[in-house]
Scaffold this motif. Structure first.
Motif, mmCIF file in Angstrom:
data_model
loop_
_atom_site.group_PDB
_atom_site.id
_atom_site.type_symbol
_atom_site.label_atom_id
_atom_site.label_comp_id
_atom_site.label_asym_id
_atom_site.label_seq_id
_atom_site.Cartn_x
_atom_site.Cartn_y
_atom_site.Cartn_z
ATOM 1 N N LEU A 145 -11.914 -26.273 -25.909
ATOM 2 C CA LEU A 145 -13.096 -26.744 -26.632
ATOM 3 C C LEU A 145 -13.230 -26.073 -27.994
ATOM 4 O O LEU A 145 -13.597 -26.709 -28.977
ATOM 5 N N ARG A 146 -12.939 -24.785 -28.060
ATOM 6 C CA ARG A 146 -13.063 -24.048 -29.324
ATOM 7 C C ARG A 146 -12.101 -24.598 -30.379
ATOM 8 O O ARG A 146 -12.435 -24.708 -31.558
ATOM 9 N N HIS A 147 -10.898 -24.969 -29.938
ATOM 10 C CA HIS A 147 -9.878 -25.431 -30.889
ATOM 11 C C HIS A 147 -9.641 -26.936 -30.820
ATOM 12 O O HIS A 147 -8.743 -27.455 -31.489
ATOM 13 N N LEU A 148 -10.451 -27.642 -30.031
ATOM 14 C CA LEU A 148 -10.438 -29.097 -29.946
ATOM 15 C C LEU A 148 -9.043 -29.678 -29.700
ATOM 16 O O LEU A 148 -8.510 -30.443 -30.493
ATOM 17 N N PHE A 149 -8.464 -29.286 -28.577
ATOM 18 C CA PHE A 149 -7.173 -29.839 -28.194
ATOM 19 C C PHE A 149 -7.134 -30.058 -26.692
ATOM 20 O O PHE A 149 -7.979 -29.560 -25.950
ATOM 21 N N ILE A 150 -6.124 -30.813 -26.261
ATOM 22 C CA ILE A 150 -5.901 -31.069 -24.845
ATOM 23 C C ILE A 150 -4.391 -31.080 -24.602
ATOM 24 O O ILE A 150 -3.637 -31.643 -25.404
ATOM 25 N N PRO A 151 -3.922 -30.418 -23.532
ATOM 26 C CA PRO A 151 -2.490 -30.438 -23.232
ATOM 27 C C PRO A 151 -2.025 -31.859 -22.920
ATOM 28 O O PRO A 151 -2.717 -32.615 -22.252
ATOM 29 N N TYR A 152 -0.839 -32.202 -23.413
ATOM 30 C CA TYR A 152 -0.351 -33.565 -23.249
ATOM 31 C C TYR A 152 0.979 -33.634 -22.497
ATOM 32 O O TYR A 152 1.150 -34.432 -21.595
ATOM 33 N N TYR A 153 1.928 -32.802 -22.884
ATOM 34 C CA TYR A 153 3.282 -32.911 -22.332
ATOM 35 C C TYR A 153 3.923 -31.532 -22.292
ATOM 36 O O TYR A 153 3.834 -30.773 -23.257
ATOM 37 N N SER A 173 12.619 -26.608 -23.000
ATOM 38 C CA SER A 173 12.351 -25.625 -24.055
ATOM 39 C C SER A 173 11.142 -24.759 -23.729
ATOM 40 O O SER A 173 10.755 -23.916 -24.519
ATOM 41 N N ASP A 174 10.548 -24.996 -22.556
ATOM 42 C CA ASP A 174 9.361 -24.260 -22.120
ATOM 43 C C ASP A 174 8.246 -24.340 -23.170
ATOM 44 O O ASP A 174 7.601 -23.346 -23.492
ATOM 45 N N SER A 175 8.066 -25.524 -23.743
ATOM 46 C CA SER A 175 7.005 -25.717 -24.733
ATOM 47 C C SER A 175 5.982 -26.712 -24.205
ATOM 48 O O SER A 175 6.276 -27.537 -23.346
ATOM 49 N N LEU A 176 4.787 -26.604 -24.717
ATOM 50 C CA LEU A 176 3.692 -27.479 -24.332
ATOM 51 C C LEU A 176 3.207 -28.223 -25.562
ATOM 52 O O LEU A 176 2.850 -27.606 -26.561
ATOM 53 N N LEU A 211 -3.839 -25.362 -17.020
ATOM 54 C CA LEU A 211 -3.017 -24.288 -17.580
ATOM 55 C C LEU A 211 -3.786 -23.407 -18.569
ATOM 56 O O LEU A 211 -3.490 -22.229 -18.725
ATOM 57 N N ILE A 212 -4.749 -24.006 -19.247
ATOM 58 C CA ILE A 212 -5.446 -23.318 -20.334
ATOM 59 C C ILE A 212 -6.944 -23.346 -20.058
ATOM 60 O O ILE A 212 -7.488 -24.398 -19.701
ATOM 61 N N PRO A 213 -7.638 -22.219 -20.256
ATOM 62 C CA PRO A 213 -9.090 -22.200 -20.030
ATOM 63 C C PRO A 213 -9.811 -23.237 -20.907
ATOM 64 O O PRO A 213 -9.475 -23.418 -22.084
ATOM 65 N N SER A 214 -10.784 -23.910 -20.318
ATOM 66 C CA SER A 214 -11.494 -24.977 -21.036
ATOM 67 C C SER A 214 -12.181 -24.476 -22.300
ATOM 68 O O SER A 214 -12.277 -25.201 -23.287
#
Length: 120
Positions: free
Chosen positions: A89-97, A102-105, A82-85
């Protein structure tokens, strides 16, 4: 986030929760500042004075977000697409759920206080 502010803030939470005495925390902070090879959270776990669950609760309080231990978790490949790598990497996160209602990630982040995470 400034490392010194983080160490002081987390130390205050741990002492306020009576997980460690103020005197012991001063000594631990002094010892930590002689090391450059480890993050403060890992250093606290290495000492054996703080257990993983207490540390997760303190970090949850520090960042003001729910605690989540993702050790051993499998991440959905579709969320990763869903999100460019480069952004992850720049913001040090990974999608989880993804909450369809609520259309939230939800994301797992190295620095939950990164203000850019709200706009990803």
């Amino acid at each position: 986030m400034d490392q010194k502010d983080f160490v002081e803030g987390l130390s205050a939470i741990l002492t306020n929760r009576r997980l460690i005495t103020p005197a012991d925390m001063v000594n631990l902070e002094r010892e930590f500042h002689t090391r450059s090879d480890v993050a403060f959270e890992d250093f606290l776990l290495e000492t054996g004075i703080i257990d993983r669950e207490d540390l997760l609760e303190a970090l949850s309080q520090y960042y003001g977000v729910p605690q989540l231990d993702v050790t051993g978790a499998f991440f959905d490949h579709q969320f990763l697409r869903l999100i460019p790598s480069g952004i992850m990497l720049r913001h040090l996160f990974i999608p989880y759920y993804r909450d369809e209602g609520s259309d939230s990630l939800w994301v797992v982040a190295a620095n939950p206080s990164d203000p850019h995470l709200l706009y990803v």
